[in-house]
Design a protein around this motif. Structure first.
Motif, PDB file in Angstrom:
ATOM      1  N   THR A 144      13.373 -10.554   2.377  1.00  0.00           N
ATOM      2  CA  THR A 144      12.675 -10.391   3.654  1.00  0.00           C
ATOM      3  C   THR A 144      11.180 -10.626   3.445  1.00  0.00           C
ATOM      4  OG1 THR A 144      12.264  -8.070   3.236  1.00  0.00           O
ATOM      5  CG2 THR A 144      14.280  -8.621   4.455  1.00  0.00           C
ATOM      6  N   VAL A 145      10.461 -10.764   4.568  1.00  0.00           N
ATOM      7  CA  VAL A 145       9.009 -10.911   4.535  1.00  0.00           C
ATOM      8  C   VAL A 145       8.387  -9.750   3.745  1.00  0.00           C
ATOM      9  CG1 VAL A 145       6.973 -10.694   6.022  1.00  0.00           C
ATOM     10  CG2 VAL A 145       8.812 -12.289   6.629  1.00  0.00           C
ATOM     11  N   ALA A 146       8.837  -8.524   4.046  1.00  0.00           N
ATOM     12  CA  ALA A 146       8.268  -7.349   3.366  1.00  0.00           C
ATOM     13  C   ALA A 146       8.475  -7.444   1.860  1.00  0.00           C
ATOM     14  CB  ALA A 146       8.898  -6.072   3.906  1.00  0.00           C
ATOM     15  N   LYS A 147       9.681  -7.837   1.452  1.00  0.00           N
ATOM     16  CA  LYS A 147       9.971  -7.894   0.005  1.00  0.00           C
ATOM     17  C   LYS A 147       9.181  -9.021  -0.649  1.00  0.00           C
ATOM     18  CE  LYS A 147      13.884  -5.116  -0.699  1.00  0.00           C
ATOM     19  NZ  LYS A 147      14.845  -5.022   0.411  1.00  0.00           N
ATOM     20  N   ASN A 148       9.001 -10.126   0.078  1.00  0.00           N
ATOM     21  CA  ASN A 148       8.182 -11.206  -0.467  1.00  0.00           C
ATOM     22  C   ASN A 148       6.763 -10.723  -0.727  1.00  0.00           C
ATOM     23  OD1 ASN A 148       9.041 -14.210  -0.777  1.00  0.00           O
ATOM     24  ND2 ASN A 148      10.284 -13.462   0.929  1.00  0.00           N
ATOM     25  N   VAL A 149       6.168 -10.057   0.286  1.00  0.00           N
ATOM     26  CA  VAL A 149       4.777  -9.618   0.160  1.00  0.00           C
ATOM     27  C   VAL A 149       4.657  -8.554  -0.944  1.00  0.00           C
ATOM     28  CG1 VAL A 149       2.833  -8.528   1.372  1.00  0.00           C
ATOM     29  CG2 VAL A 149       4.272 -10.191   2.564  1.00  0.00           C
ATOM     30  N   ALA A 150       5.747  -7.769  -1.115  1.00  0.00           N
ATOM     31  CA  ALA A 150       5.700  -6.646  -2.064  1.00  0.00           C
ATOM     32  C   ALA A 150       5.903  -7.073  -3.519  1.00  0.00           C
ATOM     33  CB  ALA A 150       6.768  -5.627  -1.677  1.00  0.00           C
ATOM     34  N   THR A 151       6.126  -8.368  -3.765  1.00  0.00           N
ATOM     35  CA  THR A 151       6.523  -8.785  -5.117  1.00  0.00           C
ATOM     36  C   THR A 151       5.586  -8.265  -6.211  1.00  0.00           C
ATOM     37  OG1 THR A 151       7.247 -10.837  -4.092  1.00  0.00           O
ATOM     38  CG2 THR A 151       7.233 -10.793  -6.490  1.00  0.00           C
ATOM     39  N   VAL A 152       4.295  -8.602  -6.113  1.00  0.00           N
ATOM     40  CA  VAL A 152       3.404  -8.235  -7.225  1.00  0.00           C
ATOM     41  C   VAL A 152       3.108  -6.735  -7.253  1.00  0.00           C
ATOM     42  CG1 VAL A 152       1.208  -8.683  -8.388  1.00  0.00           C
ATOM     43  CG2 VAL A 152       2.464 -10.561  -7.323  1.00  0.00           C
ATOM     44  N   PRO A 153       2.805  -6.095  -6.104  1.00  0.00           N
ATOM     45  CA  PRO A 153       2.621  -4.630  -6.171  1.00  0.00           C
ATOM     46  C   PRO A 153       3.834  -3.933  -6.791  1.00  0.00           C
ATOM     47  CG  PRO A 153       1.878  -5.443  -4.045  1.00  0.00           C
ATOM     48  CD  PRO A 153       2.516  -6.608  -4.751  1.00  0.00           C
ATOM     49  N   GLY A 154       5.051  -4.420  -6.484  1.00  0.00           N
ATOM     50  CA  GLY A 154       6.261  -3.837  -7.073  1.00  0.00           C
ATOM     51  C   GLY A 154       6.267  -4.023  -8.587  1.00  0.00           C
ATOM     52  N   LEU A 155       5.912  -5.247  -9.009  1.00  0.00           N
ATOM     53  CA  LEU A 155       5.910  -5.554 -10.446  1.00  0.00           C
ATOM     54  C   LEU A 155       4.928  -4.686 -11.222  1.00  0.00           C
ATOM     55  CD1 LEU A 155       5.942  -9.457 -10.664  1.00  0.00           C
ATOM     56  CD2 LEU A 155       7.612  -7.863 -11.626  1.00  0.00           C
ATOM     57  N   ILE A 156       3.794  -4.369 -10.589  1.00  0.00           N
ATOM     58  CA  ILE A 156       2.796  -3.601 -11.347  1.00  0.00           C
ATOM     59  C   ILE A 156       2.968  -2.095 -11.144  1.00  0.00           C
ATOM     60  CG2 ILE A 156       1.119  -5.464 -11.530  1.00  0.00           C
ATOM     61  CD1 ILE A 156      -0.424  -4.360  -9.229  1.00  0.00           C
ATOM     62  N   GLY A 157       4.123  -1.723 -10.553  1.00  0.00           N
ATOM     63  CA  GLY A 157       4.533  -0.316 -10.596  1.00  0.00           C
ATOM     64  C   GLY A 157       3.955   0.570  -9.502  1.00  0.00           C
ATOM     65  N   TRP A 158       3.517  -0.016  -8.359  1.00  0.00           N
ATOM     66  CA  TRP A 158       3.067   0.849  -7.265  1.00  0.00           C
ATOM     67  C   TRP A 158       4.286   1.613  -6.731  1.00  0.00           C
ATOM     68  CZ3 TRP A 158      -0.738  -2.032  -3.459  1.00  0.00           C
ATOM     69  CH2 TRP A 158      -1.829  -2.520  -4.182  1.00  0.00           C
ATOM     70  N   ASP A 159       4.076   2.852  -6.228  1.00  0.00           N
ATOM     71  CA  ASP A 159       5.235   3.567  -5.689  1.00  0.00           C
ATOM     72  C   ASP A 159       5.602   3.015  -4.311  1.00  0.00           C
ATOM     73  OD1 ASP A 159       4.049   5.041  -3.488  1.00  0.00           O
ATOM     74  OD2 ASP A 159       2.979   6.168  -5.026  1.00  0.00           O
ATOM     75  N   ARG A 160       6.814   3.373  -3.830  1.00  0.00           N
ATOM     76  CA  ARG A 160       7.373   2.735  -2.637  1.00  0.00           C
ATOM     77  C   ARG A 160       6.492   2.903  -1.399  1.00  0.00           C
ATOM     78  NH1 ARG A 160      13.216   4.249  -2.438  1.00  0.00           N
ATOM     79  NH2 ARG A 160      12.834   4.448  -0.207  1.00  0.00           N
ATOM     80  N   ARG A 161       5.963   4.125  -1.260  1.00  0.00           N
ATOM     81  CA  ARG A 161       5.138   4.390  -0.068  1.00  0.00           C
ATOM     82  C   ARG A 161       3.889   3.518  -0.058  1.00  0.00           C
ATOM     83  NH1 ARG A 161       5.782  10.043   0.845  1.00  0.00           N
ATOM     84  NH2 ARG A 161       3.576  10.534   0.954  1.00  0.00           N
TER      85      ARG A 161
ATOM     86  N   ALA B 128      -0.020 -13.521  -1.694  1.00  0.00           N
ATOM     87  CA  ALA B 128      -0.996 -13.820  -2.747  1.00  0.00           C
ATOM     88  C   ALA B 128      -2.087 -12.744  -2.821  1.00  0.00           C
ATOM     89  CB  ALA B 128      -1.616 -15.198  -2.497  1.00  0.00           C
ATOM     90  N   LEU B 129      -2.377 -12.115  -1.669  1.00  0.00           N
ATOM     91  CA  LEU B 129      -3.468 -11.135  -1.625  1.00  0.00           C
ATOM     92  C   LEU B 129      -3.002  -9.698  -1.876  1.00  0.00           C
ATOM     93  CD1 LEU B 129      -5.363 -12.391   1.546  1.00  0.00           C
ATOM     94  CD2 LEU B 129      -6.300 -12.325  -0.762  1.00  0.00           C
ATOM     95  N   ALA B 130      -1.667  -9.494  -1.907  1.00  0.00           N
ATOM     96  CA  ALA B 130      -1.135  -8.126  -1.817  1.00  0.00           C
ATOM     97  C   ALA B 130      -1.659  -7.186  -2.901  1.00  0.00           C
ATOM     98  CB  ALA B 130       0.387  -8.159  -1.826  1.00  0.00           C
ATOM     99  N   ALA B 131      -1.765  -7.655  -4.123  1.00  0.00           N
ATOM    100  CA  ALA B 131      -2.199  -6.755  -5.204  1.00  0.00           C
ATOM    101  C   ALA B 131      -3.725  -6.778  -5.354  1.00  0.00           C
ATOM    102  CB  ALA B 131      -1.516  -7.127  -6.509  1.00  0.00           C
TER     103      ALA B 131
END
Ligand SMILES: Nc1ncnc2c1ncn2[C@@H]1O[C@H](COP(=O)(O)OP(=O)(O)OP(=O)(O)O)[C@@H](O)[C@H]1O
Length: 399
Positions: free
Chosen positions: A111-128, A169-172
């Protein structure tokens, strides 16, 4: 958002980007006779948009992808904020460098959300934190999170996909953004809107952005500086758009700039940055005599009737005033007006569209701000030529 207030209350944008320096960088692809990039040296200042522009196959993408080590240089060094990129583990390096490419490069099954969340997810940000960041980024690029968060890329238009690509690209919050023809696959109108959006974002964010395109007009619009590249990424000229347009370094650059260099220069200046003309104004409540008197000692026999909010409504001529006893409904409607933030190129288009020598400029609330004329545009271009082309041959000054 990275704006601070100065002591006198003005907003001042903060640079969050870092300097990138390429020193004698070469890429020799295995099995190829010539290098694709041959000893390129380039300093990309912190917080600026630098556009790499040049013909197809000249090595723009190769040069850009060596910055995030998607391609390893054969020789030379690249430093990012003073650190040698070769000494930083590639995955780690890429987390600090946003990357956006043509056709957005979104993961189709996410989904759009999961696409945008890729890098923050990789660097271990919590879900919230990730969820909040996704919504913040979608809003930043002009997409309503409630509408778009759960869609898949195939359910978006090309322009919306590009916006999601930029959000991702800007998310993290990387200090550096690499953009490889990110708006190449959308129609010209959407491309213009996305370019405006990128400039607005950059005004807030102050990243270091390296932008690849083969469209010189796009380079002029977006670049703080442009590197015009020839074969093997050889730098033919590296300067501000205004300097390159006014004084191309050689015949090849001149050919690339095109015959309409003057017109491109008009995209560099905003209507609010030039001295605007003026004419007498009145409201419908004012008397015809007053306006007649105001026009009497002017060369130009036109005045504007404004509404109660100071917005221009109708042009009236001295001739029309001569036979009138009220300003109510007198004159001809003012066509579409220009904003102070419109470019001089927009002004030229408006003048040509309405086949008029004068266009009305309005401020943020639509209030009358002044007039712009063909003479203003011609005068501006002459001043630019005098400023940048002063050192060149005598024929440059010819009419
Ligand atoms: N993996 C590769 N192996 C061999 N040669 C390559 C490889 N990738 C690119 N090249 C060659 O290197 C040169 C530069 O390619 P690059 O993609 O960097 O150019 P470009 O300026 O970005 O082109 P375009 O505007 O068409 O995308 C080209 O001649 C290309 O064919």
């Amino acid at each position: 958002m990275t704006e601070t207030e100065t002591s006198d209350g003005r907003a001042e944008s903060v640079v969050s980007g870092v300097e990138i320096v390429l020193h004698a960088v070469t890429k020799h692809y295995p099995g190829q006779r010539d290098p694709a990039v041959d000893s390129v040296s380039l300093t990309i200042p912190a917080g600026e948009i630098v556009v790499l522009v040049g013909p197809s196959g000249c090595g723009k993408t190769t040069t850009m992808r060596m910055i995030n080590r998607l391609i390893e240089p054969t020789s030379g060094t690249i430093t990012i904020d003073g650190r040698d990129a070769a000494t930083i583990q590639p995955d780690r390096l890429r987390r600090g460098i946003g990357y956006s490419i043509q056709q957005a490069g979104l993961f189709p099954h996410l989904t759009v959300a999961k696409n945008v969340a890729t890098v923050p997810g990789l660097i271990g940000w919590d879900r919230r934190r990730v969820a909040a960041r996704v919504d913040e980024m979608l809003e930043l690029v002009g997409l309503d999170p409630g509408t778009f968060r759960d869609r898949y890329p195939r359910q978006l238009s090309g322009g919306q996909q590009q916006r999601v690509g930029v959000a991702r690209a800007l998310a993290a919050d990387p200090p550096v953004l690499l953009m490889d023809e990110p708006f190449g696959a959308v129609d010209p109108i959407t491309r213009g809107l996305l370019q405006d959006e990128l400039l607005r974002l950059q005004g807030e964010l102050g990243k270091t952005i390296v932008f690849v395109t083969h469209d010189f007009t796009e380079a002029v619009k977006l670049g703080d500086r442009i590197a015009v590249l020839g074969d093997r990424s050889r730098i033919l000229q590296y300067d501000t758009p205004a300097a390159i347009l006014a004084d191309p370094a050689d015949e090849t650059v001149a050919g690339f700039v095109g015959a309409d260099a003057s017109l491109k220069q008009l995209t560099l200046t905003r209507v609010g940055d030039v001295e605007l003309g003026d004419c007498p104004t009145a409201t419908e409540q004012d008397t015809v005599d007053e306006l007649r008197a105001a026009l009497a000692d002017r060369d130009w026999p036109w005045a504007l009737v404004l509404d109660g909010h100071g917005r221009p409504r109708r042009w009236v001529s001295a001739e029309q005033l001569a036979h009138a006893d009220s300003l109510r409904d007198l004159g001809t409607p003012v066509p579409e007006t220009l904003a102070l933030k419109s470019t001089l190129q927009d002004a030229l288009e408006a003048l040509l569209t309405h086949q008029s020598a004068t266009a009305v400029v309005t401020g943020a609330r639509g209030e009358y701000a002044g007039l712009i004329t063909i003479d203003t545009l011609v005068g501006h271009l002459s001043a630019l030529r005098a400023e940048h082309g002063a050192g060149r041959s005598a024929t440059d000054g010819a009419p």
